[in-house]
Design a protein around this motif. Structure first.
Motif, short mmCIF file in Angstrom:
data_model
loop_
_atom_site.label_atom_id
_atom_site.label_comp_id
_atom_site.label_asym_id
_atom_site.label_seq_id
_atom_site.Cartn_x
_atom_site.Cartn_y
_atom_site.Cartn_z
N VAL A 362 0.75 -1.15 0.03
CA VAL A 362 -0.09 -0.14 0.05
C VAL A 362 0.90 1.23 -0.03
O VAL A 362 1.82 1.23 0.59
N PRO A 363 0.49 2.42 -0.79
CA PRO A 363 1.30 3.43 -0.99
C PRO A 363 1.17 4.16 0.34
O PRO A 363 0.31 4.31 1.08
N LEU A 364 2.43 4.62 0.96
CA LEU A 364 2.52 5.67 2.04
C LEU A 364 2.65 7.26 1.40
O LEU A 364 3.53 7.45 0.71
N THR A 365 1.57 8.06 1.75
CA THR A 365 1.50 9.35 1.04
C THR A 365 1.93 10.28 2.09
O THR A 365 1.85 10.18 3.35
N GLY A 366 1.96 11.54 1.63
CA GLY A 366 2.34 12.85 2.67
C GLY A 366 1.19 13.47 3.06
O GLY A 366 1.46 14.23 3.98
N GLY A 367 0.10 13.22 2.59
CA GLY A 367 -1.33 13.95 3.18
C GLY A 367 -2.40 13.22 3.21
O GLY A 367 -2.42 12.01 2.87
N LEU A 368 -3.27 13.52 4.13
CA LEU A 368 -4.55 12.87 4.32
C LEU A 368 -5.33 12.36 2.99
O LEU A 368 -5.83 11.40 2.89
N LEU A 369 -5.70 13.58 2.08
CA LEU A 369 -6.27 13.14 0.94
C LEU A 369 -5.60 12.27 -0.10
O LEU A 369 -4.41 12.37 -0.37
N ALA A 370 -6.53 11.36 -0.41
CA ALA A 370 -6.05 10.18 -1.52
C ALA A 370 -6.61 10.28 -2.82
O ALA A 370 -6.45 9.36 -3.78
N ASN A 371 -7.53 11.36 -2.96
CA ASN A 371 -8.22 11.29 -4.25
C ASN A 371 -7.20 12.46 -5.09
O ASN A 371 -7.02 13.51 -4.84
N GLU A 372 -6.74 11.78 -6.37
CA GLU A 372 -5.93 12.79 -7.13
C GLU A 372 -6.52 13.60 -7.78
O GLU A 372 -5.99 14.85 -8.11
N ALA A 373 -7.90 13.50 -7.94
CA ALA A 373 -8.71 14.76 -8.67
C ALA A 373 -8.87 15.81 -7.76
O ALA A 373 -9.22 17.00 -8.20
N ALA A 374 -8.81 15.77 -6.42
CA ALA A 374 -8.88 16.91 -5.57
C ALA A 374 -7.75 17.38 -5.16
O ALA A 374 -7.58 18.72 -5.01
N ALA A 410 6.61 4.24 9.70
CA ALA A 410 6.98 3.04 9.57
C ALA A 410 8.30 2.63 10.57
O ALA A 410 8.98 3.61 10.57
N VAL A 411 7.90 1.44 10.92
CA VAL A 411 8.97 0.89 12.07
C VAL A 411 10.42 0.95 11.41
O VAL A 411 11.46 1.11 12.14
N ARG A 412 10.47 0.44 10.31
CA ARG A 412 11.76 -0.14 9.37
C ARG A 412 12.54 1.20 9.27
O ARG A 412 13.70 1.26 9.76
N ASP A 413 11.92 2.34 8.80
CA ASP A 413 12.86 3.71 8.48
C ASP A 413 12.32 4.79 9.12
O ASP A 413 12.83 5.85 8.63
N LYS A 414 11.23 4.87 10.02
CA LYS A 414 10.64 5.93 10.74
C LYS A 414 10.33 7.01 9.88
O LYS A 414 9.87 8.02 9.89
N MET A 415 9.89 6.55 8.68
CA MET A 415 9.12 7.46 7.83
C MET A 415 7.59 7.81 8.09
O MET A 415 7.03 6.72 8.33
N VAL A 416 7.22 8.98 8.07
CA VAL A 416 5.90 9.38 8.64
C VAL A 416 5.01 9.61 7.41
O VAL A 416 5.27 10.37 6.50
N GLY A 417 3.82 9.15 7.50
CA GLY A 417 3.02 9.47 6.29
C GLY A 417 1.49 9.04 6.54
O GLY A 417 1.16 8.79 7.79
#
Length: 549
Positions: A362-374, A410-417
């Motif tokens: 599953v993709p880890l994204t930078g923001g809450l919104l997941a609709n590319e149209a918005a 992510a526990v592995r690399d501490k990346m937040v998203g």
């Protein structure tokens, strides 16, 4: 963060003397990855977890308090007010409400000896492993508030409580044919199959059942055999009563075939034909008799309506059968309150954990919104199967796509998203909470049984009352080598360490002490059988003691 700091630096909080830096530090500790309303509310709640045996009492004063109930290890409590200190017992007490059943009272937080009985804890949450209903009341037929989606998280307000009772069986033997087994007395829907009766009698000697009370006019219905069960029928006031010295006769119904008639209970010469049957059940419908208590145990035979069953113990829950639990919850999605139901077989509702496991990429994204149209969606990286995530806040609905999204690290690399709980409404889960005991689960609280604070206080008082009897040693002889060790050995009139294992030699240093100053021994030599220092100590066996000085 700026709104949070602005709120706490307003004039009404001047008495707290909080600096902007202190408020920012608190914010980053409460919500390091952002703060929403439900996260803030959970952080402000004062929730405790019971870590040692303790009792919930009715009032603050322990001596005047009544016991509400015993609290179980691991049980969660919500504080309803600030903690107070009992100056008489040196205890810290807290008013609280038990989340399990809503019971309110006072609990001891810390004892005089510094023992903690409850620890600070996070508010408990649940999640839906399958779609289920949110209802207004715990009853099965209550109105539905709304449908709960798979993966949705709820705040636990009360529970779990037993919804539908489990199947109940009782061990014993059927009065007819004397077949032993477990009788099914009540099902999970609450329907009674057999009920306990105090009107049952057991035949101990064969006797005739007759149509009339009078022996001279009666006709025999049938013979009642020994061991047969009879149910006593209500007595009519017009019916004949036994005269003094006459046989006692009453109307009964045979449990075997339902036939009714008069039966002699006690003969005129004192012979007993019927005795009251204790712990006997009467079947209200065709009821199965099982070979065991397990849900899958075989049926030995089926008892007919009116048939009697002699029980050997109280009814017990069927092991392995379906058990229904209900929980009072508040939804994170729209803040609605209600009750959800979970069965032991399907487990529609499970305890929520801040540690999640990725079930499929599953993709880890930078923001809450997941609709590319918005909005443009920034993909940080792809989360891999079986990867572990630490959740920053509970799953939040995305208004642009209608999906449940959670902020995680992510526990592995501490990346937040942000990641989607599901790819579509009603679809399969992408991630799920890690269950307790599963690989990668967060550490659980360890519980240690200790005495309750009031019991601990009593033990300490008893210890203070006991003063050990000691015998003072003589004044140290001037210039005598090793005098310190000699006097310390006899203190308390106890056996020296060298004699504890049953040996009879003097401890190290004693020979030199006595040889160096025999002229100064005086009364010291009274502790031995003779004047020689190497001779045995008096009472060389167990229980011996140094002589009084």
């Amino acid at each position: 963060e700026e709104q949070f700091c602005e709120y706490f630096t307003k004039s009404k909080f001047e008495e707290l003397e909080l600096s902007a830096d202190q408020v920012r530090l608190a914010f980053r500790r409460i919500a390091p990855h952002g703060l929403r309303r439900h996260t803030f509310g959970a952080a402000l709640a004062d929730v405790r977890q019971v870590i040692r045996d303790i009792t919930l009492t009715s009032v603050f004063e322990i001596k005047a308090a009544k016991k509400v109930r015993k609290l179980a290890l691991g049980e969660m409590l919500e504080a309803t007010g600030p903690a107070k200190e009992d100056s008489n017992l040196d205890l810290e007490r807290l008013p609280c409400k038990a989340i399990l059943d809503g019971a309110e009272g006072w609990v001891t937080v810390k004892s005089k000896a510094g023992t903690n009985y409850v620890n600070q804890a996070e508010r408990p949450f649940l999640w839906c492993s399958t779609a289920c209903r949110l209802q207004k009341a715990p009853e099965e037929d209550s109105a539905v508030v709304r449908q709960m989606d798979i993966g949705e998280v709820m705040e636990l307000l009360e529970g779990p409580k037993e919804g539908r009772p489990a199947d109940m069986r009782v061990r014993g033997a059927a009065c007819q044919e004397d077949t032993a087994g477990w009788l099914h007395v009540k099902d999970s829907k609450g329907e009674v199959c057999a009920e306990l009766s105090d009107k049952l009698y057991k035949c101990v000697e064969p006797i005739a059942m007759t149509e009339e009370f009078d022996f001279a006019k009666c006709t025999m219905v049938r013979r009642i055999e020994a061991g047969e069960a009879l149910e006593l029928l209500p007595q009519d006031e017009k019916e004949a009563q036994p005269k003094d010295g006459a046989a006692e006769r009453r109307r009964f119904k045979a449990c075997l075939d339902g036939k009714e008639g008069w039966v002699t209970m006690n003969g005129n010469r004192g012979k007993i034909y019927l005795k009251p049957a204790e712990k006997h059940y009467v079947c209200l419908k065709e009821t199965p008799l099982h070979s065991g208590l397990g849900a899958e145990s075989a049926v030995v035979r089926v008892l007919m309506v009116g048939e009697a069953f002699a029980a050997l113990e109280d009814p017990r829950k069927v092991s392995g059968g379906e058990q229904i639990n209900v929980y009072k919850v508040r939804t994170i999605k729209d803040n609605k309150e209600g009750w959800v139901t979970s069965s032991s077989t399907e487990l529609q509702v499970k305890p929520w954990s801040r540690r999640y496991k990725v079930l499929k990429p599953v993709p880890l994204t930078g923001g809450l919104l997941a609709n590319e149209a918005a909005e443009v969606v920034e993909v940080l990286r792809l989360l891999e199967t079986d990867e572990l995530l630490d959740i920053a806040e509970h799953p939040t609905p995305d208004s642009s796509s209608g999906l449940l999204r959670l902020r995680c690290m992510a526990v592995r690399d501490k990346m937040v998203g942000w990641a989607s709980v599901r790819d579509s409404v009603g679809g399969e889960l992408n991630v799920r909470p890690v269950a307790a005991g599963e690989t990668g689960a967060l550490a659980e609280t360890q519980f240690t049984p200790v005495p309750e604070p009031e019991q601990e206080e009593k033990k300490e008082d008893k210890k203070e009352e006991k003063k050990p009897h000691t015998v003072k040693p003589p004044a140290k002889a001037a210039g005598a080598a090793g005098a310190t060790s000699a006097t310390s050995a006899v203190a308390g009139n106890k056996r020296p360490a060298a004699f504890q294992d049953g040996q009879h030699r003097p401890p190290a240093g004693y020979r030199q002490f006595f040889n160096a100053g025999q002229s100064r021994m005086g009364a010291h030599q009274q502790g031995f059988d003779g004047g020689h220092a190497a001779k045995r100590w008096k009472g060389s066996g167990k229980g011996g003691a140094w002589a009084q000085w």
